[in-house]
Scaffold this motif. Structure first.
Motif, PDB file in Angstrom:
ATOM      1  N   ASP A  46      -4.201   5.365  10.562  1.00 21.95           N
ATOM      2  CA  ASP A  46      -4.343   6.802  10.300  1.00 21.95           C
ATOM      3  C   ASP A  46      -3.936   7.205   8.888  1.00 21.95           C
ATOM      4  OD1 ASP A  46      -1.607   6.551  10.497  1.00 21.95           O
ATOM      5  OD2 ASP A  46      -1.395   7.816  12.275  1.00 21.95           O
ATOM      6  N   ARG A  47      -3.540   6.227   8.053  1.00 15.00           N
ATOM      7  CA  ARG A  47      -3.267   6.529   6.644  1.00 15.00           C
ATOM      8  C   ARG A  47      -4.550   6.652   5.837  1.00 15.00           C
ATOM      9  NH1 ARG A  47       0.000   1.576   4.749  1.00 15.00           N
ATOM     10  NH2 ARG A  47      -1.615   0.631   6.072  1.00 15.00           N
ATOM     11  N   LEU A  48      -5.660   6.176   6.413  1.00 17.98           N
ATOM     12  CA  LEU A  48      -6.922   6.070   5.686  1.00 17.98           C
ATOM     13  C   LEU A  48      -7.935   7.101   6.171  1.00 17.98           C
ATOM     14  CD1 LEU A  48      -8.943   4.537   3.803  1.00 17.98           C
ATOM     15  CD2 LEU A  48      -9.424   3.047   5.764  1.00 17.98           C
ATOM     16  N   GLU A  49      -8.578   7.759   5.207  1.00 20.81           N
ATOM     17  CA  GLU A  49      -9.724   8.620   5.502  1.00 20.81           C
ATOM     18  C   GLU A  49     -10.930   8.073   4.746  1.00 20.81           C
ATOM     19  OE1 GLU A  49     -11.275  13.265   5.123  1.00 20.81           O
ATOM     20  OE2 GLU A  49      -9.266  12.722   4.427  1.00 20.81           O
ATOM     21  N   LEU A  50     -11.906   7.584   5.484  1.00 17.91           N
ATOM     22  CA  LEU A  50     -13.143   7.070   4.890  1.00 17.91           C
ATOM     23  C   LEU A  50     -14.167   8.199   4.854  1.00 17.91           C
ATOM     24  CD1 LEU A  50     -13.418   3.604   6.657  1.00 17.91           C
ATOM     25  CD2 LEU A  50     -12.970   4.000   4.227  1.00 17.91           C
ATOM     26  N   ILE A  51     -14.733   8.414   3.686  1.00 16.97           N
ATOM     27  CA  ILE A  51     -15.709   9.493   3.512  1.00 16.97           C
ATOM     28  C   ILE A  51     -17.016   8.906   3.007  1.00 16.97           C
ATOM     29  CG2 ILE A  51     -16.263  11.595   2.222  1.00 16.97           C
ATOM     30  CD1 ILE A  51     -13.284  12.231   2.151  1.00 16.97           C
ATOM     31  N   TYR A  52     -18.092   9.229   3.717  1.00 20.82           N
ATOM     32  CA  TYR A  52     -19.428   8.853   3.269  1.00 20.82           C
ATOM     33  C   TYR A  52     -19.975  10.021   2.453  1.00 20.82           C
ATOM     34  CZ  TYR A  52     -24.489   8.242   3.491  1.00 20.82           C
ATOM     35  OH  TYR A  52     -25.821   8.153   3.174  1.00 20.82           O
ATOM     36  N   ASP A  53     -20.078   9.805   1.143  1.00 18.01           N
ATOM     37  CA  ASP A  53     -20.491  10.891   0.260  1.00 18.01           C
ATOM     38  C   ASP A  53     -20.876  10.312  -1.087  1.00 18.01           C
ATOM     39  OD1 ASP A  53     -20.997  13.430  -0.707  1.00 18.01           O
ATOM     40  OD2 ASP A  53     -18.916  14.098  -0.718  1.00 18.01           O
ATOM     41  N   ASN A  54     -21.612  11.081  -1.845  1.00 20.66           N
ATOM     42  CA  ASN A  54     -21.875  10.743  -3.235  1.00 20.66           C
ATOM     43  C   ASN A  54     -20.591  10.977  -4.024  1.00 20.66           C
ATOM     44  OD1 ASN A  54     -22.572  11.779  -6.095  1.00 20.66           O
ATOM     45  ND2 ASN A  54     -24.407  10.673  -5.470  1.00 20.66           N
ATOM     46  N   GLY A  55     -20.144   9.961  -4.761  1.00 25.10           N
ATOM     47  CA  GLY A  55     -18.875  10.060  -5.478  1.00 25.10           C
ATOM     48  C   GLY A  55     -18.829  11.201  -6.468  1.00 25.10           C
ATOM     49  N   SER A 103       0.003 -14.367  -1.185  1.00 25.83           N
ATOM     50  CA  SER A 103       0.996 -14.340  -0.113  1.00 25.83           C
ATOM     51  C   SER A 103       0.763 -13.146   0.805  1.00 25.83           C
ATOM     52  CB  SER A 103       2.411 -14.266  -0.699  1.00 25.83           C
ATOM     53  OG  SER A 103       2.581 -13.084  -1.436  1.00 25.83           O
ATOM     54  N   ASN A 104       0.985 -13.368   2.083  1.00 26.97           N
ATOM     55  CA  ASN A 104       0.917 -12.316   3.103  1.00 26.97           C
ATOM     56  C   ASN A 104      -0.464 -11.664   3.244  1.00 26.97           C
ATOM     57  OD1 ASN A 104       3.707 -12.611   3.590  1.00 26.97           O
ATOM     58  ND2 ASN A 104       4.173 -11.307   1.838  1.00 26.97           N
ATOM     59  N   ILE A 105      -1.515 -12.383   2.874  1.00 25.19           N
ATOM     60  CA  ILE A 105      -2.859 -11.840   3.116  1.00 25.19           C
ATOM     61  C   ILE A 105      -3.069 -11.775   4.622  1.00 25.19           C
ATOM     62  CG2 ILE A 105      -5.331 -12.288   2.901  1.00 25.19           C
ATOM     63  CD1 ILE A 105      -4.828 -13.406   0.165  1.00 25.19           C
ATOM     64  N   ASN A 106      -3.398 -10.598   5.100  1.00 23.20           N
ATOM     65  CA  ASN A 106      -3.423 -10.423   6.547  1.00 23.20           C
ATOM     66  C   ASN A 106      -4.787 -10.694   7.163  1.00 23.20           C
ATOM     67  OD1 ASN A 106      -5.001  -8.083   6.157  1.00 23.20           O
ATOM     68  ND2 ASN A 106      -3.189  -6.805   5.961  1.00 23.20           N
ATOM     69  N   GLU A 107      -4.841 -10.595   8.494  1.00 26.88           N
ATOM     70  CA  GLU A 107      -6.065 -10.902   9.232  1.00 26.88           C
ATOM     71  C   GLU A 107      -7.193  -9.930   8.900  1.00 26.88           C
ATOM     72  OE1 GLU A 107      -5.296 -11.165  13.378  1.00 26.88           O
ATOM     73  OE2 GLU A 107      -3.802 -12.750  13.171  1.00 26.88           O
ATOM     74  N   VAL A 108      -6.843  -8.696   8.579  1.00 33.38           N
ATOM     75  CA  VAL A 108      -7.871  -7.706   8.248  1.00 33.38           C
ATOM     76  C   VAL A 108      -8.658  -8.146   7.021  1.00 33.38           C
ATOM     77  CG1 VAL A 108      -8.279  -5.323   7.534  1.00 33.38           C
ATOM     78  CG2 VAL A 108      -6.573  -5.804   9.271  1.00 33.38           C
ATOM     79  N   ILE A 109      -7.958  -8.664   6.020  1.00 32.03           N
ATOM     80  CA  ILE A 109      -8.636  -9.118   4.806  1.00 32.03           C
ATOM     81  C   ILE A 109      -9.550 -10.304   5.116  1.00 32.03           C
ATOM     82  CG2 ILE A 109      -8.268 -10.184   2.535  1.00 32.03           C
ATOM     83  CD1 ILE A 109      -5.861  -8.315   2.192  1.00 32.03           C
ATOM     84  N   HIS A 110      -9.095 -11.210   5.986  1.00 33.11           N
ATOM     85  CA  HIS A 110      -9.961 -12.330   6.391  1.00 33.11           C
ATOM     86  C   HIS A 110     -11.210 -11.811   7.109  1.00 33.11           C
ATOM     87  CE1 HIS A 110      -7.495 -15.664   5.134  1.00 33.11           C
ATOM     88  NE2 HIS A 110      -6.451 -15.192   5.773  1.00 33.11           N
ATOM     89  N   PHE A 111     -11.031 -10.832   7.985  1.00 31.90           N
ATOM     90  CA  PHE A 111     -12.159 -10.239   8.709  1.00 31.90           C
ATOM     91  C   PHE A 111     -13.162  -9.632   7.732  1.00 31.90           C
ATOM     92  CE2 PHE A 111     -13.988  -6.248  10.304  1.00 31.90           C
ATOM     93  CZ  PHE A 111     -14.738  -6.715  11.372  1.00 31.90           C
ATOM     94  N   PHE A 141     -10.484  -0.813   9.915  1.00 39.41           N
ATOM     95  CA  PHE A 141      -9.319   0.078   9.837  1.00 39.41           C
ATOM     96  C   PHE A 141      -9.365   1.190  10.884  1.00 39.41           C
ATOM     97  CE2 PHE A 141     -10.248  -1.305   5.394  1.00 39.41           C
ATOM     98  CZ  PHE A 141      -9.206  -2.211   5.292  1.00 39.41           C
ATOM     99  N   LEU A 142      -9.964   0.897  12.003  1.00 40.67           N
ATOM    100  CA  LEU A 142     -10.162   1.887  13.051  1.00 40.67           C
ATOM    101  C   LEU A 142      -8.866   2.577  13.461  1.00 40.67           C
ATOM    102  CD1 LEU A 142     -12.540   2.937  14.746  1.00 40.67           C
ATOM    103  CD2 LEU A 142     -11.927   1.255  16.492  1.00 40.67           C
ATOM    104  N   ASN A 143      -7.764   1.845  13.441  1.00 41.63           N
ATOM    105  CA  ASN A 143      -6.496   2.384  13.951  1.00 41.63           C
ATOM    106  C   ASN A 143      -5.485   2.713  12.863  1.00 41.63           C
ATOM    107  OD1 ASN A 143      -7.309   2.083  16.711  1.00 41.63           O
ATOM    108  ND2 ASN A 143      -6.984  -0.121  16.490  1.00 41.63           N
TER     109      ASN A 143
END
Length: 199
Positions: free
Chosen positions: A99-108, A12-20, A95-97
């Motif tokens: 601001d709750r998310l910070e994506l980091i490219y790094d070795n975990g 339920s409520n799966i949004n367009e972002v998930i489809h993308f 998730f360009l817009n």
């Protein structure tokens, strides 16, 4: 007679972002994305932590990320780590817009070494670091009452033979943890949820 369809709760409520993200994931041929059932549980757990600070180890293309964000409130923050720029680029676009998310490219592993104890309300470990290595260090990052979750704990059809002993080793490590409460779920790809006890 009633028709009980519990699957309705999962989709339920799966949004367009998930489809993308689903479409982009297929285009890339990326086969390690989180399953929708896992996502549905992540969404519920995230919703239980208002004003929460979340960590995802292994962004992939961002499917798990999307479900976490769906459950999070507007005051929560998610940090998601990935060591593959190509797959993480899908999440960046999706998730360009947000601001709750910070994506980091790094070795975990490098990232985990530099984190402060008791700093996250929930950790979703979906990569080698935090699950196959640095397990205790990762659990130490949880705040009191914090939740740790891993998936892919049931054998998968695409596992190479040498992965079975690795997965079994993770299961043994998780079973032997002290001062935690845990539950294993025969659900989706096999999930384990752990909450450390605090004295």
């Amino acid at each position: 007679m009633f028709d009980f369809n519990l699957e309705d709760f999962n989709s339920s409520n799966i949004n367009e972002v998930i489809h993308f993200i689903n479409n982009k994931t297929k285009e890339l041929g990326f086969d390690m994305a989180s399953r929708p059932e896992t996502g549905a549980l992540l969404r519920v757990l995230a919703a239980s932590k208002p004003n929460g600070r979340f960590l995802e180890i292994g962004t992939g293309t961002g499917l798990g990320t999307a479900w976490l964000l769906e459950g999070m409130d507007k005051n929560s923050k998610l940090i998601s780590i990935e060591c593959d720029k190509n797959v993480q680029s899908v999440a960046k676009e999706a998730f360009l817009n947000d601001d709750r998310l910070e994506l980091i490219y790094d070795n975990g592993s490098d990232f985990l070494k530099n984190q402060i104890s008791n700093s996250y309300d929930m950790i979703f470990a979906d990569a080698y670091p935090g699950k196959y290595e640095f397990l205790n260090e990762t659990l130490n990052l949880l705040k009191p009452g914090g939740v740790y979750i891993v998936d892919d704990m049931l054998p998968q059809a695409d596992w190479p033979k040498d992965h079975y002993p690795l997965a079994k080793g993770v299961l043994e490590n998780l079973k032997n943890l002290k001062n935690v409460v845990s539950v294993g779920l025969n659900w989706s790809s096999g999930l384990i949820i752990i909450v450390p006890k605090r004295n």
